[in-house]
Design an enzyme around this catalytic site. Sequence first.
Site, PDB file in Angstrom:
ATOM      1  N   ASN A   8       0.882  -1.171   0.000  1.00  0.00           N
ATOM      2  CA  ASN A   8       0.000   0.000   0.000  1.00  0.00           C
ATOM      3  C   ASN A   8       0.914   1.214   0.000  1.00  0.00           C
ATOM      4  O   ASN A   8       1.490   1.583   1.020  1.00  0.00           O
ATOM      5  CB  ASN A   8      -0.896  -0.032   1.244  1.00  0.00           C
ATOM      6  CG  ASN A   8      -1.899   1.110   1.262  1.00  0.00           C
ATOM      7  OD1 ASN A   8      -1.799   2.046   0.466  1.00  0.00           O
ATOM      8  ND2 ASN A   8      -2.852   1.050   2.159  1.00  0.00           N
ATOM      9  N   ARG A  84      -2.519  -1.913  -3.610  1.00  0.00           N
ATOM     10  CA  ARG A  84      -3.710  -1.077  -3.482  1.00  0.00           C
ATOM     11  C   ARG A  84      -3.581   0.083  -4.465  1.00  0.00           C
ATOM     12  O   ARG A  84      -2.599   0.826  -4.452  1.00  0.00           O
ATOM     13  CB  ARG A  84      -3.806  -0.525  -2.067  1.00  0.00           C
ATOM     14  CG  ARG A  84      -4.973   0.412  -1.943  1.00  0.00           C
ATOM     15  CD  ARG A  84      -5.042   1.064  -0.602  1.00  0.00           C
ATOM     16  NE  ARG A  84      -6.218   1.918  -0.587  1.00  0.00           N
ATOM     17  CZ  ARG A  84      -6.270   3.081   0.038  1.00  0.00           C
ATOM     18  NH1 ARG A  84      -5.233   3.534   0.701  1.00  0.00           N
ATOM     19  NH2 ARG A  84      -7.368   3.790   0.004  1.00  0.00           N
ATOM     20  N   HIS A 173     -12.932   3.158  -0.910  1.00  0.00           N
ATOM     21  CA  HIS A 173     -12.959   2.236   0.236  1.00  0.00           C
ATOM     22  C   HIS A 173     -13.613   0.910  -0.154  1.00  0.00           C
ATOM     23  O   HIS A 173     -14.089   0.167   0.711  1.00  0.00           O
ATOM     24  CB  HIS A 173     -13.758   2.806   1.434  1.00  0.00           C
ATOM     25  CG  HIS A 173     -13.106   3.957   2.137  1.00  0.00           C
ATOM     26  ND1 HIS A 173     -13.825   4.998   2.669  1.00  0.00           N
ATOM     27  CD2 HIS A 173     -11.802   4.240   2.390  1.00  0.00           C
ATOM     28  CE1 HIS A 173     -13.009   5.853   3.239  1.00  0.00           C
ATOM     29  NE2 HIS A 173     -11.769   5.428   3.068  1.00  0.00           N
ATOM     30  N   GLY A 200     -13.060   6.222   9.271  1.00  0.00           N
ATOM     31  CA  GLY A 200     -11.650   6.330   9.664  1.00  0.00           C
ATOM     32  C   GLY A 200     -11.230   7.767   9.480  1.00  0.00           C
ATOM     33  O   GLY A 200     -12.036   8.683   9.680  1.00  0.00           O
ATOM     34  N   GLY A 202     -10.421   8.898   6.488  1.00  0.00           N
ATOM     35  CA  GLY A 202     -11.389   9.018   5.407  1.00  0.00           C
ATOM     36  C   GLY A 202     -12.641   8.270   5.858  1.00  0.00           C
ATOM     37  O   GLY A 202     -12.552   7.380   6.697  1.00  0.00           O
ATOM     38  N   ARG A 231     -11.445  16.270   5.500  1.00  0.00           N
ATOM     39  CA  ARG A 231     -12.322  16.556   4.347  1.00  0.00           C
ATOM     40  C   ARG A 231     -13.754  16.695   4.843  1.00  0.00           C
ATOM     41  O   ARG A 231     -14.189  15.923   5.690  1.00  0.00           O
ATOM     42  CB  ARG A 231     -12.258  15.406   3.339  1.00  0.00           C
ATOM     43  CG  ARG A 231     -10.964  15.321   2.566  1.00  0.00           C
ATOM     44  CD  ARG A 231     -10.861  14.018   1.785  1.00  0.00           C
ATOM     45  NE  ARG A 231     -10.102  13.023   2.513  1.00  0.00           N
ATOM     46  CZ  ARG A 231     -10.075  11.718   2.247  1.00  0.00           C
ATOM     47  NH1 ARG A 231     -10.769  11.244   1.250  1.00  0.00           N
ATOM     48  NH2 ARG A 231      -9.355  10.891   2.959  1.00  0.00           N
ATOM     49  N   ARG A 273     -10.558  11.498  18.462  1.00  0.00           N
ATOM     50  CA  ARG A 273     -10.310  11.401  19.913  1.00  0.00           C
ATOM     51  C   ARG A 273     -10.157  12.786  20.525  1.00  0.00           C
ATOM     52  O   ARG A 273     -10.659  13.047  21.614  1.00  0.00           O
ATOM     53  CB  ARG A 273      -9.054  10.564  20.187  1.00  0.00           C
ATOM     54  CG  ARG A 273      -9.301   9.079  19.952  1.00  0.00           C
ATOM     55  CD  ARG A 273      -8.024   8.310  19.867  1.00  0.00           C
ATOM     56  NE  ARG A 273      -7.321   8.626  18.621  1.00  0.00           N
ATOM     57  CZ  ARG A 273      -6.404   7.855  18.074  1.00  0.00           C
ATOM     58  NH1 ARG A 273      -6.063   6.728  18.649  1.00  0.00           N
ATOM     59  NH2 ARG A 273      -5.814   8.205  16.953  1.00  0.00           N
ATOM     60  N   VAL A 320     -12.491   4.872  13.615  1.00  0.00           N
ATOM     61  CA  VAL A 320     -13.540   5.435  14.463  1.00  0.00           C
ATOM     62  C   VAL A 320     -14.650   4.406  14.681  1.00  0.00           C
ATOM     63  O   VAL A 320     -15.083   4.151  15.803  1.00  0.00           O
ATOM     64  CB  VAL A 320     -14.129   6.713  13.818  1.00  0.00           C
ATOM     65  CG1 VAL A 320     -15.295   7.242  14.638  1.00  0.00           C
ATOM     66  CG2 VAL A 320     -13.049   7.778  13.631  1.00  0.00           C
ATOM     67  N   ASN A 323     -13.546   1.649  17.066  1.00  0.00           N
ATOM     68  CA  ASN A 323     -12.993   1.969  18.390  1.00  0.00           C
ATOM     69  C   ASN A 323     -13.782   2.972  19.210  1.00  0.00           C
ATOM     70  O   ASN A 323     -13.442   3.193  20.361  1.00  0.00           O
ATOM     71  CB  ASN A 323     -11.560   2.513  18.230  1.00  0.00           C
ATOM     72  CG  ASN A 323     -10.639   1.481  17.625  1.00  0.00           C
ATOM     73  OD1 ASN A 323     -10.569   0.366  18.130  1.00  0.00           O
ATOM     74  ND2 ASN A 323      -9.961   1.838  16.552  1.00  0.00           N
ATOM     75  N   GLU A 373      -8.170  -4.610   4.951  1.00  0.00           N
ATOM     76  CA  GLU A 373      -8.004  -4.390   3.513  1.00  0.00           C
ATOM     77  C   GLU A 373      -6.836  -5.196   2.955  1.00  0.00           C
ATOM     78  O   GLU A 373      -6.888  -5.661   1.817  1.00  0.00           O
ATOM     79  CB  GLU A 373      -7.811  -2.884   3.262  1.00  0.00           C
ATOM     80  CG  GLU A 373      -9.096  -2.104   3.480  1.00  0.00           C
ATOM     81  CD  GLU A 373      -8.897  -0.599   3.599  1.00  0.00           C
ATOM     82  OE1 GLU A 373      -8.495  -0.148   4.687  1.00  0.00           O
ATOM     83  OE2 GLU A 373      -9.148   0.111   2.615  1.00  0.00           O
TER      84      GLU A 373
HETATM   85  P1  ADP Z   1      -7.370   5.679   7.734  1.00  0.00           P
HETATM   86  O1  ADP Z   1      -8.604   6.245   7.106  1.00  0.00           O
HETATM   87  O2  ADP Z   1      -6.196   6.573   7.625  1.00  0.00           O
HETATM   88  O3  ADP Z   1      -7.102   4.223   7.386  1.00  0.00           O
HETATM   89  P2  ADP Z   1      -8.161   4.651  10.316  1.00  0.00           P
HETATM   90  O4  ADP Z   1      -9.255   3.804   9.828  1.00  0.00           O
HETATM   91  O5  ADP Z   1      -6.967   3.992  10.914  1.00  0.00           O
HETATM   92  O6  ADP Z   1      -7.683   5.724   9.266  1.00  0.00           O
HETATM   93  O7  ADP Z   1      -8.777   5.642  11.392  1.00  0.00           O
HETATM   94  C1  ADP Z   1      -7.945   6.561  12.058  1.00  0.00           C
HETATM   95  C2  ADP Z   1      -8.796   7.454  12.920  1.00  0.00           C
HETATM   96  O8  ADP Z   1      -9.547   6.664  13.854  1.00  0.00           O
HETATM   97  C3  ADP Z   1      -7.971   8.399  13.786  1.00  0.00           C
HETATM   98  O9  ADP Z   1      -7.701   9.594  13.151  1.00  0.00           O
HETATM   99  C4  ADP Z   1      -8.869   8.619  14.971  1.00  0.00           C
HETATM  100  O10 ADP Z   1      -9.620   9.795  14.742  1.00  0.00           O
HETATM  101  C5  ADP Z   1      -9.836   7.477  14.964  1.00  0.00           C
HETATM  102  N1  ADP Z   1      -9.752   6.672  16.184  1.00  0.00           N
HETATM  103  C6  ADP Z   1      -8.885   5.684  16.479  1.00  0.00           C
HETATM  104  N2  ADP Z   1      -9.137   5.201  17.717  1.00  0.00           N
HETATM  105  C7  ADP Z   1     -10.200   5.889  18.197  1.00  0.00           C
HETATM  106  C8  ADP Z   1     -10.957   5.868  19.411  1.00  0.00           C
HETATM  107  N3  ADP Z   1     -10.652   5.013  20.396  1.00  0.00           N
HETATM  108  N4  ADP Z   1     -11.968   6.741  19.533  1.00  0.00           N
HETATM  109  C9  ADP Z   1     -12.271   7.610  18.555  1.00  0.00           C
HETATM  110  N5  ADP Z   1     -11.621   7.664  17.399  1.00  0.00           N
HETATM  111  C10 ADP Z   1     -10.597   6.827  17.219  1.00  0.00           C
END
Ligand code: ADP
Length: 388
Positions: A8, A84, A173, A200, A202, A231, A273, A320, A323, A373
């Site tokens: 990736n 990817r 995605h 996430g 994105g 964005r 967060r 997000v 988690n 992914e």
């Molecule tokens: P990407 O789109 O870059 O693949 P991810 O899917 O890894 O990103 O998501 C990253 C985002 O997830 C972080 O910027 C953060 O905002 C959010 N995140 C990670 N853990 C938590 C949590 N425990 N609570 C809220 N948001 C979280």
Amino acid sequence: MTTVLVVNSGSSSLKYQLLDHAEQVVASGLVERIGGAGRITHRGPGGEVIVDADVPDHRAALALMLATCTSSGADLAPDVVGHRVVHGGARFSAPVVVDDAVEAAVEELAALAPLHNPPGLLGIRAARATFPGVPQVAVFDTAFHATIPPEAATYAIDAGLAADRGIRRYGFHGTSHEYVSQEAARFLGHAGRFVVLHLGNGASACAVSGGRSVATSMGLTPLKGLVMGTRGGDLDPGAVLHLLRSGMTVDEVDTLLNRRSGLAGLTGSGDLRDVLAAAGGGDAQAELALDVYAHRVRGYVGAYLAHLGGLDALVFTAGVGENSPEVRARVVGGLGHLGLAVDPARNGAGERVARLVSPDDGPVPVLVVPTNEELQIARHALTAVAPG
Ligand code: ADP
């Protein structure tokens, strides 16, 4: 025994994973700061290794990966490499084995995805040079959405111009939406009508019916749809014209839309967060940002429920979505009238497995399904070189 290397590639970083025939991760890592004084963080059978080294380009990144693997005792000899690639345009509706013509087509598609396709191409070129004779497979973020019907993919602008320039909804995605909807179907025992929320950095929503994408929130580019880290998603195109007429340059508007919008634009931080912590401390702007975020998601869930003619599961995934119990509760909290609810204890539990977070008597299951992914790319890479 078949080993798959998944690459990736970003503009200044390269993530990789090596999976064995049993889909187990043998080694993985990240090369950062490509273009200068770089670093590799590698995890393999011997544990974690961090090496600082000069990494002038993506080919040097792969050479560093190989050297680090060898020095930490792992044999890195992939049978196939899966890449990817963000934008497959209208041409690629499935993964494809890379040859010179495919490479040229991916390069042409950079016109539609100037931020996203060039890094993918760098990864492909570097891997073709590093592993001569090993098949390389391009797996496109857009491909899963090739099944979106014309009425959901067509923008209502001058039809000739749109056709000429390739302006339509592609969606992104897709690899994640496909994997997560397959896992949700496995969990539930049937592939019904799902809304998958990939939240996430994105973020996008996808309506999946019988395993096929039928609507998604991103569009021609990954700027459309949900509120994201940097964005803003949906925006009146008139606002863009207004900004351009009021003296901003195209590059300034580009930066505004890609980097200074979304949660970052509203609160100063694109990390959810931080926004949750600020809202918890009484920050009204952070609270507004969370309201805008959840309101947008709920709007897409409602629209997709209408398109699907019903809903068999709502599925959360990505950083997000996997988690944050609070974000899930905020989104679902406003959708009780659609049969959606979260069970507080289940929602608060944190195992990284597919799980139910709605109550047993909830009419519509709400699931959390961790995305993967890399695994989906590896599966596609294997299928593409050994069809059937
Ligand atoms: P990407 O789109 O870059 O693949 P991810 O899917 O890894 O990103 O998501 C990253 C985002 O997830 C972080 O910027 C953060 O905002 C959010 N995140 C990670 N853990 C938590 C949590 N425990 N609570 C809220 N948001 C979280």
